[in-house]
Write a protein that holds these residues in place. Sequence first.
Motif, PDB file in Angstrom:
ATOM      1  N   ILE A  64       0.847  -1.197   0.000  1.00 13.75           N
ATOM      2  CA  ILE A  64       0.000   0.000   0.000  1.00 13.75           C
ATOM      3  C   ILE A  64       0.879   1.242   0.000  1.00 13.75           C
ATOM      4  O   ILE A  64       0.686   2.172  -0.798  1.00 13.75           O
ATOM      5  CB  ILE A  64      -0.923   0.028   1.234  1.00 13.75           C
ATOM      6  N   VAL A  65       1.850   1.258   0.891  1.00 12.67           N
ATOM      7  CA  VAL A  65       2.740   2.416   1.001  1.00 12.67           C
ATOM      8  C   VAL A  65       3.534   2.604  -0.291  1.00 12.67           C
ATOM      9  O   VAL A  65       3.741   3.741  -0.750  1.00 12.67           O
ATOM     10  CB  VAL A  65       3.670   2.264   2.213  1.00 12.67           C
ATOM     11  N   ALA A  66       3.954   1.515  -0.918  1.00  7.56           N
ATOM     12  CA  ALA A  66       4.697   1.615  -2.180  1.00  7.56           C
ATOM     13  C   ALA A  66       3.850   2.281  -3.264  1.00  7.56           C
ATOM     14  O   ALA A  66       4.346   3.123  -4.030  1.00  7.56           O
ATOM     15  CB  ALA A  66       5.142   0.229  -2.646  1.00  7.56           C
ATOM     16  N   GLU A  67       2.563   1.923  -3.335  1.00  8.07           N
ATOM     17  CA  GLU A  67       1.675   2.533  -4.329  1.00  8.07           C
ATOM     18  C   GLU A  67       1.489   4.025  -4.057  1.00  8.07           C
ATOM     19  O   GLU A  67       1.478   4.844  -4.980  1.00  8.07           O
ATOM     20  CB  GLU A  67       0.314   1.835  -4.312  1.00  8.07           C
ATOM     21  N   VAL A  68       1.335   4.371  -2.792  1.00  7.50           N
ATOM     22  CA  VAL A  68       1.187   5.784  -2.427  1.00  7.50           C
ATOM     23  C   VAL A  68       2.455   6.559  -2.774  1.00  7.50           C
ATOM     24  O   VAL A  68       2.400   7.645  -3.371  1.00  7.50           O
ATOM     25  CB  VAL A  68       0.857   5.929  -0.936  1.00  7.50           C
ATOM     26  N   GLU A  69       3.597   6.005  -2.406  1.00  8.29           N
ATOM     27  CA  GLU A  69       4.873   6.668  -2.681  1.00  8.29           C
ATOM     28  C   GLU A  69       5.048   6.894  -4.182  1.00  8.29           C
ATOM     29  O   GLU A  69       5.491   7.968  -4.612  1.00  8.29           O
ATOM     30  CB  GLU A  69       6.031   5.815  -2.139  1.00  8.29           C
ATOM     31  N   ALA A  70       4.709   5.892  -4.988  1.00  3.43           N
ATOM     32  CA  ALA A  70       4.854   6.028  -6.438  1.00  3.43           C
ATOM     33  C   ALA A  70       3.985   7.167  -6.960  1.00  3.43           C
ATOM     34  O   ALA A  70       4.431   7.984  -7.785  1.00  3.43           O
ATOM     35  CB  ALA A  70       4.489   4.719  -7.136  1.00  3.43           C
ATOM     36  N   ARG A  71       2.728   7.241  -6.474  1.00  5.93           N
ATOM     37  CA  ARG A  71       1.817   8.269  -6.960  1.00  5.93           C
ATOM     38  C   ARG A  71       2.294   9.672  -6.581  1.00  5.93           C
ATOM     39  O   ARG A  71       2.320  10.581  -7.419  1.00  5.93           O
ATOM     40  CB  ARG A  71       0.424   8.024  -6.389  1.00  5.93           C
ATOM     41  N   ILE A  72       2.666   9.865  -5.336  1.00  6.53           N
ATOM     42  CA  ILE A  72       3.010  11.224  -4.913  1.00  6.53           C
ATOM     43  C   ILE A  72       4.381  11.660  -5.429  1.00  6.53           C
ATOM     44  O   ILE A  72       4.598  12.849  -5.687  1.00  6.53           O
ATOM     45  CB  ILE A  72       2.921  11.390  -3.378  1.00  6.53           C
ATOM     46  N   LYS A  73       5.300  10.718  -5.616  1.00 12.23           N
ATOM     47  CA  LYS A  73       6.601  11.082  -6.177  1.00 12.23           C
ATOM     48  C   LYS A  73       6.452  11.499  -7.640  1.00 12.23           C
ATOM     49  O   LYS A  73       7.174  12.382  -8.125  1.00 12.23           O
ATOM     50  CB  LYS A  73       7.590   9.916  -6.046  1.00 12.23           C
ATOM     51  N   GLU A  74       5.510  10.891  -8.355  1.00 13.85           N
ATOM     52  CA  GLU A  74       5.222  11.316  -9.731  1.00 13.85           C
ATOM     53  C   GLU A  74       4.770  12.774  -9.773  1.00 13.85           C
ATOM     54  O   GLU A  74       4.988  13.472 -10.763  1.00 13.85           O
ATOM     55  CB  GLU A  74       4.135  10.440 -10.344  1.00 13.85           C
ATOM     56  N   LEU A  75       4.128  13.212  -8.699  1.00  7.96           N
ATOM     57  CA  LEU A  75       3.599  14.573  -8.629  1.00  7.96           C
ATOM     58  C   LEU A  75       4.598  15.571  -8.048  1.00  7.96           C
ATOM     59  O   LEU A  75       4.271  16.740  -7.874  1.00  7.96           O
ATOM     60  CB  LEU A  75       2.312  14.577  -7.801  1.00  7.96           C
ATOM     61  N   GLY A  76       5.792  15.084  -7.737  1.00  4.84           N
ATOM     62  CA  GLY A  76       6.841  15.991  -7.295  1.00  4.84           C
ATOM     63  C   GLY A  76       7.116  16.013  -5.808  1.00  4.84           C
ATOM     64  O   GLY A  76       7.890  16.853  -5.336  1.00  4.84           O
ATOM     65  N   ALA A  77       6.508  15.119  -5.042  1.00  2.00           N
ATOM     66  CA  ALA A  77       6.784  15.081  -3.603  1.00  2.00           C
ATOM     67  C   ALA A  77       8.248  14.768  -3.355  1.00  2.00           C
ATOM     68  O   ALA A  77       8.808  13.857  -3.971  1.00  2.00           O
ATOM     69  CB  ALA A  77       5.897  14.051  -2.923  1.00  2.00           C
ATOM     70  N   GLU A  78       8.863  15.515  -2.465  1.00  2.49           N
ATOM     71  CA  GLU A  78      10.271  15.315  -2.135  1.00  2.49           C
ATOM     72  C   GLU A  78      10.454  14.239  -1.077  1.00  2.49           C
ATOM     73  O   GLU A  78      11.491  13.578  -1.017  1.00  2.49           O
ATOM     74  CB  GLU A  78      10.859  16.631  -1.629  1.00  2.49           C
ATOM     75  N   ASP A  79       9.442  14.089  -0.239  1.00  2.00           N
ATOM     76  CA  ASP A  79       9.535  13.138   0.869  1.00  2.00           C
ATOM     77  C   ASP A  79       8.111  12.806   1.304  1.00  2.00           C
ATOM     78  O   ASP A  79       7.144  13.420   0.839  1.00  2.00           O
ATOM     79  CB  ASP A  79      10.324  13.748   2.029  1.00  2.00           C
ATOM     80  N   ASN A  80       7.988  11.842   2.188  1.00  2.00           N
ATOM     81  CA  ASN A  80       6.675  11.469   2.707  1.00  2.00           C
ATOM     82  C   ASN A  80       6.854  10.783   4.046  1.00  2.00           C
ATOM     83  O   ASN A  80       7.614   9.818   4.161  1.00  2.00           O
ATOM     84  CB  ASN A  80       5.965  10.518   1.736  1.00  2.00           C
ATOM     85  N   PHE A  81       6.171  11.310   5.065  1.00  2.00           N
ATOM     86  CA  PHE A  81       6.108  10.626   6.359  1.00  2.00           C
ATOM     87  C   PHE A  81       4.776   9.912   6.418  1.00  2.00           C
ATOM     88  O   PHE A  81       3.724  10.531   6.235  1.00  2.00           O
ATOM     89  CB  PHE A  81       6.223  11.624   7.507  1.00  2.00           C
ATOM     90  N   MET A  82       4.806   8.607   6.679  1.00  2.00           N
ATOM     91  CA  MET A  82       3.573   7.837   6.615  1.00  2.00           C
ATOM     92  C   MET A  82       3.565   6.738   7.663  1.00  2.00           C
ATOM     93  O   MET A  82       4.506   5.952   7.776  1.00  2.00           O
ATOM     94  CB  MET A  82       3.423   7.232   5.216  1.00  2.00           C
ATOM     95  N   LEU A  83       2.482   6.688   8.439  1.00  2.35           N
ATOM     96  CA  LEU A  83       2.233   5.605   9.374  1.00  2.35           C
ATOM     97  C   LEU A  83       1.002   4.838   8.898  1.00  2.35           C
ATOM     98  O   LEU A  83       0.141   5.393   8.216  1.00  2.35           O
ATOM     99  CB  LEU A  83       1.999   6.150  10.782  1.00  2.35           C
ATOM    100  N   ILE A  84       0.905   3.569   9.287  1.00  2.00           N
ATOM    101  CA  ILE A  84      -0.192   2.735   8.805  1.00  2.00           C
ATOM    102  C   ILE A  84      -0.495   1.673   9.859  1.00  2.00           C
ATOM    103  O   ILE A  84       0.366   1.304  10.659  1.00  2.00           O
ATOM    104  CB  ILE A  84       0.183   2.080   7.451  1.00  2.00           C
ATOM    105  N   ALA A  85      -1.716   1.191   9.853  1.00  3.65           N
ATOM    106  CA  ALA A  85      -2.100   0.049  10.690  1.00  3.65           C
ATOM    107  C   ALA A  85      -3.301  -0.625  10.047  1.00  3.65           C
ATOM    108  O   ALA A  85      -4.191   0.048   9.521  1.00  3.65           O
ATOM    109  CB  ALA A  85      -2.451   0.491  12.105  1.00  3.65           C
ATOM    110  N   SER A  86      -3.311  -1.938  10.069  1.00  2.00           N
ATOM    111  CA  SER A  86      -4.446  -2.685   9.523  1.00  2.00           C
ATOM    112  C   SER A  86      -4.896  -3.719  10.531  1.00  2.00           C
ATOM    113  O   SER A  86      -4.119  -4.232  11.330  1.00  2.00           O
ATOM    114  CB  SER A  86      -4.068  -3.358   8.201  1.00  2.00           C
ATOM    115  N   GLY A  87      -6.178  -4.026  10.498  1.00  2.00           N
ATOM    116  CA  GLY A  87      -6.747  -5.002  11.420  1.00  2.00           C
ATOM    117  C   GLY A  87      -8.131  -4.553  11.852  1.00  2.00           C
ATOM    118  O   GLY A  87      -8.720  -3.645  11.264  1.00  2.00           O
ATOM    119  N   LYS A  88      -8.607  -5.159  12.900  1.00  2.00           N
ATOM    120  CA  LYS A  88      -9.965  -4.831  13.355  1.00  2.00           C
ATOM    121  C   LYS A  88      -9.874  -4.076  14.675  1.00  2.00           C
ATOM    122  O   LYS A  88      -9.033  -3.194  14.822  1.00  2.00           O
ATOM    123  CB  LYS A  88     -10.782  -6.119  13.435  1.00  2.00           C
TER     124      LYS A  88
END
Length: 261
Positions: A64-88
């Motif tokens: 998921i994070v890889a897909e997000v990184e690819a999309r925003i880097k295409e738009l010129g993002a220099e960096d990205n801080f991202m946290l994630i959690a999955s489950g119930k």
Amino acid sequence: MLANALRTALPGTEIVSATSLLDGVRMVKSDWELARMRRSAAVCAAGWDAFVEVLEPGLPEYRIVAEVEARIKELGAEDNFMLIASGKDEVRGMTAPTPRVLQAGDMVRTELTPQMDGYWLQICRSAVVGKPSEGQYRSFDLFNEAVEAGMAAVRPGVTAHDVAKAQNDVFRAHGYGEYCTSQYTRVRGHGHGLHLDETPIIEGNETVLPENAVFIIHPNTFTPLAGYHVLGDPVRVTADGCEVLISTERKLFHSEKGVSA
């Protein structure tokens, strides 16, 4: 080392910290800075779209994070801080992405924070893999009410304490006040700008929020309704309230991709 060198070079001169002065200057954003942060806002929205589009059972968090990184880097993002959690409802916080594989019924939470032209901006959202449960919908309604209460409190001269208290009072009114304490998560947002995490929006912080200050309102915490929930929007303090800086709808997103009927 720098302070000692200054004292040696300037005997008899009083050396004082300018940190608080600079913090105040940085809090108020110029039109030039706001233009760059609006670019970050558009990238936030695109990153979240990529996040939701890829969700399906069997997908590891790091994909998921890889897909997000690819999309925003295409738009010129220099960096990205991202946290994630999955489950119930067992989820109590977020981390860096793990190999955990998504399952139907999971709620996937994220703080997504791209940097554009040196300026950071954040979006907080949660999405469900498949159809959301009643508890997940109830959780969203609670957190959305808290976000709206925080926004309603914003105006020039309000303090970080006031904005945090407005959010926490919603949890208290619904019987979930204990989840606003340090035992769980008590930060209700934070400033944005040249650093991704500036002035904390927290009860007890009497920092005044002037016009053109930019910060995110996010009452992220755990409750037994659906576990840790993430929801929040960055805002700019205006003359009579606040402007929401992102266009992404505030709702409980869900994906039916790969989920059996």
